[in-house]
Design a protein around this motif. Structure first.
Motif, PDB file in Angstrom:
ATOM      1  N   ALA A  77      19.060   6.761  24.351  1.00 37.46           N
ATOM      2  CA  ALA A  77      18.026   5.737  24.338  1.00 37.46           C
ATOM      3  C   ALA A  77      18.274   4.823  25.526  1.00 37.46           C
ATOM      4  O   ALA A  77      19.404   4.386  25.757  1.00 37.46           O
ATOM      5  N   THR A  93      11.478   1.013  25.168  1.00 37.61           N
ATOM      6  CA  THR A  93      12.685   1.790  24.925  1.00 37.61           C
ATOM      7  C   THR A  93      12.280   3.258  24.863  1.00 37.61           C
ATOM      8  O   THR A  93      11.442   3.641  24.047  1.00 37.61           O
ATOM      9  N   THR A 150      13.431   7.294  24.412  1.00 39.53           N
ATOM     10  CA  THR A 150      14.483   8.026  23.715  1.00 39.53           C
ATOM     11  C   THR A 150      14.324   9.527  23.867  1.00 39.53           C
ATOM     12  O   THR A 150      13.239  10.033  24.190  1.00 39.53           O
ATOM     13  N   VAL A 186      19.411   9.427  16.696  1.00 37.54           N
ATOM     14  CA  VAL A 186      18.454   8.989  17.710  1.00 37.54           C
ATOM     15  C   VAL A 186      17.820   7.658  17.325  1.00 37.54           C
ATOM     16  O   VAL A 186      17.584   6.788  18.183  1.00 37.54           O
ATOM     17  N   THR A 203      17.473  -1.310  21.825  1.00 34.78           N
ATOM     18  CA  THR A 203      16.402  -2.317  21.774  1.00 34.78           C
ATOM     19  C   THR A 203      16.945  -3.680  21.389  1.00 34.78           C
ATOM     20  O   THR A 203      16.607  -4.710  22.006  1.00 34.78           O
ATOM     21  N   VAL A 256      17.518  11.446  27.867  1.00 36.46           N
ATOM     22  CA  VAL A 256      16.085  11.157  27.778  1.00 36.46           C
ATOM     23  C   VAL A 256      15.301  12.021  28.763  1.00 36.46           C
ATOM     24  O   VAL A 256      14.260  12.600  28.414  1.00 36.46           O
ATOM     25  N   GLU A 290      18.133   4.201  19.475  1.00 33.68           N
ATOM     26  CA  GLU A 290      16.940   3.430  19.844  1.00 33.68           C
ATOM     27  C   GLU A 290      17.045   1.991  19.350  1.00 33.68           C
ATOM     28  O   GLU A 290      16.764   1.036  20.091  1.00 33.68           O
TER      29      GLU A 290
END
Length: 249
Positions: A113, A122, A124, A8, A16, A200, A12
């Motif tokens: 994400a 962002t 997640t 995770v 990003t 998400v 992320e």
């Protein structure tokens, strides 16, 4: 000792960082419209493919911008990415576009994400936000350019306000963030359009399914997914019943 980044956190970080690449290109390339969108797709995809190969060399990857390798179907873990979801919106300088990075394990959207670079966010599956109360009236997301018949009919039945928006990721995250209550799509998508948003949204406690109520399954030989529903759990039964009646007519 080497510390291995969790799935995770990897999702992320990559979403990003891809978003930052896209923002830099948008601000400094001098490109606009389709040219900007094409360049953004290419640069974000190149970054994500290299980063995933380096971080998870044994996993499969399905990307909108890569030639599909059907051998991925024999692998339990498959990263499913959309380097730039909402290419048109990105090229127009809008904020309703996204970067999707997801991990499907045994066909389930397990990690996701969704970066909204234009908003500096962002979201997640590892850090779900508490859901805000439903709107009054309810708010129904629809395509900016092609609102589906089913979505318009459901909005009318609920007396919901229509909220036009760009990318699938932006729409899904609007429900997660409490800016809308229902996202119903029947116009056809692909796995990369919704795997990360579904992960998400599901982690946030929202209802997620196909429009017949069946689960969304990923890393399939054919990555086409005709429809989906993301909504507040208390609305799901009625929305599904309305759609079923519409599809019978």
């Amino acid at each position: 000792m080497t510390i291995i980044e969790s799935d995770v956190k990897l999702a992320e970080r990559l979403a990003t960082e891809a978003g930052e690449i896209l923002l830099g290109l948008q601000a400094g390339s001098g490109l606009t419209g389709k040219d900007l969108g094409k360049a953004g797709d290419e640069q974000a995809n190149t970054f994500l493919m290299r980063a995933l190969k380096a971080a998870r060399p044994d996993d499969a990857v399905l990307s909108e911008e890569e030639k599909d390798d059907i051998n991925r179907c024999s692998v339990r873990r498959a990263w499913i990415v959309d380097p730039l979801d909402g290419t048109r919106e990105y090229g127009e300088g809008r904020t309703d576009w996204a970067v999707h990075v997801a991990l499907s394990i045994d066909g389930v959207a397990t990690v996701g994400a969704v970066a909204l670079p234009g908003l500096g966010l962002t979201l997640t599956s590892g850090a779900p936000q508490p859901l805000k109360p439903a709107g009054t009236p309810l708010r129904m997301l629809v395509s900016r350019t092609r609102p589906a018949r089913e979505a318009l009919a459901v909005a009318e039945a609920f007396g919901a306000d229509l909220v036009p928006m760009g990318s699938a990721g932006a729409k899904a995250m609007a429900v997660v963030r409490g800016e809308a209550d229902i996202y119903l799509h029947t116009g056809g998508q692909y796995e990369w359009d919704n795997c990360a948003p579904i992960a998400v949204a599901q982690a946030a406690g929202l209802h997620v399914s196909r429009v017949d109520g069946s689960p969304l399954v990923y890393n399939c030989a054919d990555p086409y997914l005709p429809d989906l529903l993301i909504c507040r759990a208390e609305l799901a039964e009625r929305v599904l019943a309305l759609v079923a009646a519409l599809l019978e007519t």
